[in-house]
Design an enzyme around this catalytic site. Structure first.
Site, mmCIF file in Angstrom:
data_model
loop_
_atom_site.group_PDB
_atom_site.id
_atom_site.type_symbol
_atom_site.label_atom_id
_atom_site.label_comp_id
_atom_site.label_asym_id
_atom_site.label_seq_id
_atom_site.Cartn_x
_atom_site.Cartn_y
_atom_site.Cartn_z
ATOM 1 N N ARG A 32 11.046 -9.840 7.054
ATOM 2 C CA ARG A 32 10.601 -9.779 5.659
ATOM 3 C C ARG A 32 11.802 -9.982 4.752
ATOM 4 O O ARG A 32 12.792 -9.280 4.866
ATOM 5 C CB ARG A 32 9.985 -8.400 5.373
ATOM 6 N N ARG A 92 15.143 -1.646 -3.415
ATOM 7 C CA ARG A 92 13.844 -1.008 -3.170
ATOM 8 C C ARG A 92 13.983 0.515 -3.089
ATOM 9 O O ARG A 92 13.147 1.248 -3.608
ATOM 10 C CB ARG A 92 13.204 -1.562 -1.893
ATOM 11 N N LYS A 120 4.224 4.347 6.260
ATOM 12 C CA LYS A 120 2.900 4.275 5.614
ATOM 13 C C LYS A 120 2.010 3.246 6.290
ATOM 14 O O LYS A 120 0.832 3.506 6.529
ATOM 15 C CB LYS A 120 3.032 3.910 4.119
ATOM 16 N N ARG A 153 2.881 3.575 -7.556
ATOM 17 C CA ARG A 153 4.339 3.683 -7.455
ATOM 18 C C ARG A 153 4.972 4.060 -8.793
ATOM 19 O O ARG A 153 6.182 4.185 -8.867
ATOM 20 C CB ARG A 153 4.918 2.344 -7.013
ATOM 21 N N ARG A 166 13.256 -2.924 11.473
ATOM 22 C CA ARG A 166 12.076 -3.733 11.124
ATOM 23 C C ARG A 166 12.481 -5.157 10.730
ATOM 24 O O ARG A 166 11.784 -6.110 11.025
ATOM 25 C CB ARG A 166 11.345 -3.047 9.960
HETATM 26 P P1 AMP Z 1 5.543 -2.661 0.203
HETATM 27 O O1 AMP Z 1 5.152 -3.494 1.363
HETATM 28 O O2 AMP Z 1 4.511 -1.647 -0.164
HETATM 29 O O3 AMP Z 1 6.912 -2.026 0.391
HETATM 30 O O4 AMP Z 1 5.646 -3.627 -1.078
HETATM 31 C C1 AMP Z 1 6.490 -4.768 -1.071
HETATM 32 C C2 AMP Z 1 6.842 -5.143 -2.506
HETATM 33 O O5 AMP Z 1 5.649 -5.450 -3.250
HETATM 34 C C3 AMP Z 1 7.539 -4.073 -3.333
HETATM 35 O O6 AMP Z 1 8.946 -4.015 -3.090
HETATM 36 C C4 AMP Z 1 7.211 -4.505 -4.741
HETATM 37 O O7 AMP Z 1 7.983 -5.625 -5.143
HETATM 38 C C5 AMP Z 1 5.762 -4.981 -4.592
HETATM 39 N N1 AMP Z 1 4.806 -3.866 -4.766
HETATM 40 C C6 AMP Z 1 3.939 -3.368 -3.841
HETATM 41 N N2 AMP Z 1 3.203 -2.376 -4.334
HETATM 42 C C7 AMP Z 1 3.612 -2.210 -5.609
HETATM 43 C C8 AMP Z 1 3.242 -1.321 -6.644
HETATM 44 N N3 AMP Z 1 2.298 -0.387 -6.455
HETATM 45 N N4 AMP Z 1 3.867 -1.453 -7.851
HETATM 46 C C9 AMP Z 1 4.801 -2.392 -8.059
HETATM 47 N N5 AMP Z 1 5.211 -3.253 -7.125
HETATM 48 C C10 AMP Z 1 4.629 -3.169 -5.893
#
Ligand code: AMP
Length: 192
Positions: free
Chosen positions: A134, A145, A14, A89, A128
């Site tokens: 990260r 996740r 993404k 999400r 990654r």
């Molecule tokens: P990402 O980089 O999009 O994978 O997001 C990293 C982390 O941020 C996720 O594992 C969640 O802990 C939090 N997060 C990001 N977007 C959301 C969302 N839309 N709803 C809930 N938690 C989120």
């Protein structure tokens, strides 16, 4: 104004595809993951609230996530279009997003889901992890996740499918080929 949700599990590509799409179509990019990371890095009040949750690999509660999203939308009243990356999400987030769009006389026009197998996801995130460092890419966090994705986030797909807004794209292959497939869909449907 055209608004797009780019959907897919962690590691689906993404972020990579979003970067290319915003360059081509001038979307305002809203990545809730990037926003949360900014808050934790800068140790804001919100950052302090979500740091542990994020590090565990769990989803941040809807109430916090939706409020942050709303704030971000309000900061960009002149946007030609939004690209949502990592949001929604949960079904509650998808409903809130529809409501915000409706209140602004707009809508989510496209939902593009990147389809990637679980095996490929794990391989990509392992790679990654060595590059970006990260904390939420570590093995047990990664499991959490992926579990969050398959237990909560996946239910967003039928929500959009029912409304005829969902388009799935095979997410394994060359980055540019996947990008071309996304653009072909956007360009066919509507001028962006
Ligand atoms: P990402 O980089 O999009 O994978 O997001 C990293 C982390 O941020 C996720 O594992 C969640 O802990 C939090 N997060 C990001 N977007 C959301 C969302 N839309 N709803 C809930 N938690 C989120």
């Amino acid at each position: 104004m055209v608004n797009l949700v780019l959907f897919g599990p962690p590691g689906a590509g993404k972020g990579t595809q979003s970067e290319k799409l915003i360059r081509k179509y001038s979307f305002v990019h809203i990545s809730t993951g990037d926003l949360f990371r900014w808050h934790t890095k800068n140790d804001t009040a919100l950052g302090k609230r979500v740091k542990e949750i994020m590090n565990s690999g769990a989803l941040v509660p809807d109430e916090i996530t939706i409020a942050m999203l709303k704030e971000e939308l309000d900061k960009n009243p002149q946007a030609k279009g939004f690209l949502f990356d990592g949001f929604p999400r949960t079904v509650a987030q998808a409903e809130a997003l529809d409501q915000f769009m409706k209140n602004n006389g707009s809508a989510i026009h496209h939902v593009i889901a990147l389809d990637v197998t679980e095996e490929e996801l794990r391989a990509r995130i392992a790679k990654r992890r060595t590059v970006e460092n990260r904390p939420d890419d570590q093995e047990e966090k990664l499991n959490k996740r992926i579990t969050e994705y398959f237990s909560k986030t996946i239910h967003v797909l039928p929500y959009y499918k029912k409304q005829g807004r969902l388009h799935t794209i095979h997410g394994i292959g060359a980055i540019d080929e996947i990008f071309d497939a996304i653009c072909a869909h956007l360009d066919k449907k509507q001028k962006v």
